[in-house]
Design an enzyme around this catalytic site. Structure first.
Site, PDB file in Angstrom:
ATOM      1  N   CYS A   1       0.810  -1.219   0.000  1.00 26.86           N
ATOM      2  CA  CYS A   1       0.000   0.000   0.000  1.00 26.86           C
ATOM      3  C   CYS A   1       0.840   1.265   0.000  1.00 26.86           C
ATOM      4  O   CYS A   1       0.406   2.295  -0.537  1.00 26.86           O
ATOM      5  CB  CYS A   1      -1.001  -0.006   1.160  1.00 26.86           C
ATOM      6  SG  CYS A   1      -0.291   0.236   2.797  1.00 26.86           S
ATOM      7  N   ASP A   2       2.056   1.243   0.548  1.00 29.63           N
ATOM      8  CA  ASP A   2       2.921   2.417   0.542  1.00 29.63           C
ATOM      9  C   ASP A   2       3.184   2.912  -0.874  1.00 29.63           C
ATOM     10  O   ASP A   2       3.392   4.102  -1.103  1.00 29.63           O
ATOM     11  CB  ASP A   2       4.296   2.139   1.165  1.00 29.63           C
ATOM     12  CG  ASP A   2       4.311   1.168   2.318  1.00 29.63           C
ATOM     13  OD1 ASP A   2       3.317   0.471   2.531  1.00 29.63           O
ATOM     14  OD2 ASP A   2       5.341   1.092   2.990  1.00 29.63           O
TER      15      ASP A   2
END
Length: 370
Positions: free
Chosen positions: A159-160
């Site tokens: 997700c980063d």
């Protein structure tokens, strides 16, 4: 009866005004931003994780660009623009080494912003070349991230990555008018969303390895900074896309959904903690998630995407908490170290991405301060 009614209406109006009035002065916001920025520049983190082109620095530069713009506009101080430009020049404006890896194009966000200001083609050409090749040769890699397997890091499988890479493609779309960049961003972003977004909790898993993991209290593992990365990335995308752009709706709706969910998870101390659903196991404040969340909520209020009366108290409480984590010398504390999931945090811990997001938050809050 009429007097009672009028008194009630007056009290209601007074409460509403208090709820929608920001208690901060522009001068105090600018002062704390300068202190934090100056401390970070004077205390650079060592390599190898903090080479000029690595992703922690990329996140720092995004905030530094915001601060540089504010410092020049309000004080005529171009010191911070000079600092950023020096970094770009000594690296020939190149993104980092790993070709497909989202982290390694994060620095291009600030390079493109500097190009927008100075119109120097040297600032944009390396990023254009990288993005052009990737768009024309998209990876078909798996979304099952495996440590050490670079093939599983070619797509946005954690997700980063939604902070690191998508804003670059949104900026290129706006700078060049080439639809291939926004089409690529839309396709890859939505693939990550479909894979990592939990539609029951309205939160993002960090990556597939956390689907079946549980915290000590039995709750699912949702990393504070991971969801902060996503929110921050959404803000950067929304800043680029015009209000009437047909590509905007998905990102705007996701932003509101995620910001609403995360705002409700604020701890009574004003911070968000390393684990969003199990703060008891991680009782220390965590500023790298709090900075990104406060930034996003402030942006949402400024843009009319979030109701001011509802979200301003959340933002004010969060900003006060962040300021309390700044040492007198400007060092920002309680920043969880580099990682992929919730970990313990102490006040002496700091990191450049926390500083970057602090400056992003301060910039948005400055816009509404008195």
């Amino acid at each position: 009866m009429k007097k009672t009614l009028l008194l009630g209406i007056s009290l209601l109006c007074a409460t509403f005004i208090m709820a929608t009035e920001i208690p901060f002065q522009k001068a105090e916001i600018k002062s704390i931003m300068r202190k934090v920025a100056d401390w970070q520049i004077a205390n650079p983190h060592p390599a190898p994780e903090h080479d000029d082109l690595n992703w922690p620095q990329g996140a720092l530069y995004v905030g530094m660009v915001d601060w540089a713009e504010l410092a020049e506009k309000e004080d005529g101080d171009d010191t911070y623009y000079k600092w950023l430009t020096h970094i770009g020049r000594r690296n020939c404006w190149q993104p980092d080494k790993r070709f497909y890896h989202a982290d390694d194009i994060a620095v291009s966000q600030s390079f493109l912003d500097l190009y927008r200001k100075y119109k120097d083609e040297a600032m944009i050409i390396p990023t254009l070349a990288r993005a052009e090749w990737i768009v024309n040769h998209p990876s078909e890699g798996s979304f099952k991230l495996i440590e050490g397997d670079l093939k599983t890091l070619e797509r946005w499988t954690w997700c980063d990555a939604l902070f690191m890479a998508p804003p670059v493609y949104a900026k290129l779309y706006m700078l060049t008018g080439e639809k291939k960049y926004i089409k690529f961003m839309n396709r890859e972003y939505k693939a990550t969303y479909d894979y990592l977004f939990d539609k029951e909790e309205n939160l993002f898993y960090r990556d597939w390895r956390y689907f079946d993991k549980r915290e000590a209290n039995g709750k699912k593992v949702f990393w504070g900074r991971g969801n902060g990365w996503v929110l921050g990335g959404l803000v950067e995308i929304l800043k680029e896309l015009p209000k009437k752009d047909k590509n905007r709706q998905f990102y705007e709706e996701l932003f509101v959904k995620l910001a609403t969910r995360v705002a409700g998870l604020q701890h009574p101390d004003g911070f968000w903690h390393a684990s969003l659903l199990d703060p008891t196991s991680y009782p220390s404040p965590e500023t790298s998630c709090t900075t990104f969340i406060v930034y996003s909520i402030a942006y949402g209020i400024n843009e009319g995407l979030l109701d001011k009366a509802t979200y301003l108290p959340v933002m004010v409480k969060g900003w006060n908490a962040l300021v309390s984590a700044v040492e007198p010398n400007g060092k920002l504390g309680y920043v969880q170290q580099i990682g992929a999931d919730p970990k313990k945090v102490t006040r002496d811990m700091t990191e450049v991405y926390g500083v970057g997001a602090f400056l992003m938050a301060g910039n948005e809050i400055y816009k509404m301060a008195r």
